[in-house]
Design an enzyme around this catalytic site. Sequence first.
Site, PDB file in Angstrom:
ATOM      1  N   HIS A 135      -4.206   1.125   1.574  1.00  0.00           N
ATOM      2  CA  HIS A 135      -4.523   0.482   2.852  1.00  0.00           C
ATOM      3  C   HIS A 135      -5.220   1.463   3.782  1.00  0.00           C
ATOM      4  CE1 HIS A 135      -1.063   2.319   5.023  1.00  0.00           C
ATOM      5  NE2 HIS A 135      -0.361   2.097   3.930  1.00  0.00           N
TER       6      HIS A 135
ATOM      7  N   ASP B 157      -5.261   0.998   7.334  1.00  0.00           N
ATOM      8  CA  ASP B 157      -4.653   1.049   8.662  1.00  0.00           C
ATOM      9  C   ASP B 157      -3.507   2.053   8.685  1.00  0.00           C
ATOM     10  OD1 ASP B 157      -3.250  -0.698   6.914  1.00  0.00           O
ATOM     11  OD2 ASP B 157      -2.242  -1.668   8.591  1.00  0.00           O
TER      12      ASP B 157
ATOM     13  N   ASP C 219       0.276   8.517   4.591  1.00  0.00           N
ATOM     14  CA  ASP C 219       0.427   7.054   4.593  1.00  0.00           C
ATOM     15  C   ASP C 219      -0.802   6.396   5.222  1.00  0.00           C
ATOM     16  OD1 ASP C 219       1.477   4.503   4.370  1.00  0.00           O
ATOM     17  OD2 ASP C 219       2.786   4.715   6.111  1.00  0.00           O
TER      18      ASP C 219
ATOM     19  N   GLU D   9      -1.887  -3.576   6.247  1.00  0.00           N
ATOM     20  CA  GLU D   9      -0.651  -3.369   5.501  1.00  0.00           C
ATOM     21  C   GLU D   9       0.503  -3.001   6.410  1.00  0.00           C
ATOM     22  OE1 GLU D   9       2.470  -1.271   3.184  1.00  0.00           O
ATOM     23  OE2 GLU D   9       1.276  -0.514   4.852  1.00  0.00           O
ATOM     24  N   GLU D  10       0.209  -2.323   7.529  1.00  0.00           N
ATOM     25  CA  GLU D  10       1.266  -1.863   8.426  1.00  0.00           C
ATOM     26  C   GLU D  10       1.795  -2.960   9.344  1.00  0.00           C
ATOM     27  OE1 GLU D  10       2.754   0.715   7.974  1.00  0.00           O
ATOM     28  OE2 GLU D  10       1.463   2.306   7.200  1.00  0.00           O
TER      29      GLU D  10
END
Length: 443
Positions: A90, A92, A122, A156-157
Amino acid sequence: MAEHTGTGPDTGEQALDEVVRFTSELIRIDTTNRGGGDCRERPAAEYAAARLAEAGIEPTLLERTLGRTNVVARIEGTDPAADALLVHGHLDVVPAEAADWSVHPFSGEVRDGVVWGRGAVDMKNMDAMILAVVRDWARRGVRPRRDVVIAFTADEEASAEDGSGFLADRHAALFEGCTEGVSESGAFTFHDGAGRQFYPIAAGERGTGWLKLTARGRAGHGSKVNRENAVTRLAAAITRIGDHEWPLRLTPTVRAALTEIAAVYGIETDLSDVDALLDKLGTAGKLVEATVRNSSNPTMLDAGYKVNVIPGEAVAHVDGRFLPGGEEEFRSTLDRLTGPDVDWEFAHREVALQAPVDSPTYARMRAAVEEFAPEGHVVPYCMSGGTDAKQFSRLGITGYGFAPLKLPEGFDYQALFHGVDERVPVEALHFGVRVLDRFLRTA
């Protein structure tokens, strides 16, 4: 592109330089996802697409919402009969408060052999690894055995509605033939503090059950007796939820994790008393302890507007997680804990996942890690949280967590997820590129 598979030549030096540069440059692109649609991934998506195009890989950019951009590309393998493999990351990141950091969270600063910034673990590091590997293939004339589908996703977050959910629901054809996928949160070094190194590969995820609780009562003056106080009713329910001891539930992945970790220490695996076994495993037990039960943690409260007014409604939010096969127990337990005066609903729900640890793909991931970290112990584990693998599972894709990093002792990888001073060592990125390259070529 020439057809070269197998162990093949070592990863090129240019790929090692590129993974560091790409990680740094992606961090500098602020893709903070505050939820509620407040994010714009397009600049990062265009960056990734440009790096693919430079290598002769044709990217497709897709949006459900303006600015919430996803990138998908396919690299053809040498075996047309083989199932395709999805590799996804991802774009974001979660918010970062600059005043709390040693460096600016979106500086992408490379200092003392470490890349700093939000997304360093991340998961812009993995995005950079993917880009570095496939560009290296293009330079060296390498093709993987299976088709490799690359996806860089938005959102995704938060809910993933603009990212993997949108891709799975509206663009399934782009993932034709994909039966397995790999992404974040696996194959990183976990030090036990006693000289042993573990490399946990994720073969499961707990399901996501973010809850909204609503208590209703009789509004009134704060000085009067009120037996139908919404705040009191909500507080009682939240206390019951917070105090609840969820029973042990062992999934096949967690059983395998306990068995393999215990074997490293020469400890007999007694699954009749898991808590005692976890104590014996010491620090290594942390890889498992959050995934032997469902969980429910109250996180937010909202009630009232003036101290002398009893409100007619009070709201709370709970971060709930349930194991594979544990959703029904989760629902029935919440019905009981909330009681007759509080309603609850899923604010966001996603499935729990489980992947086989005896598959050829898992064996190849293990072999790739062991080649470059022969001193390490590769073990399976179940993630306590979730990833985009949940949404891609709608397409029948089995997901694993495999974003390899070799980390020094004292580097608390898991604490840096969503944490202050997020960073990743340059050597960890180099290791990741080598391992990912080896795995993807032979998968």
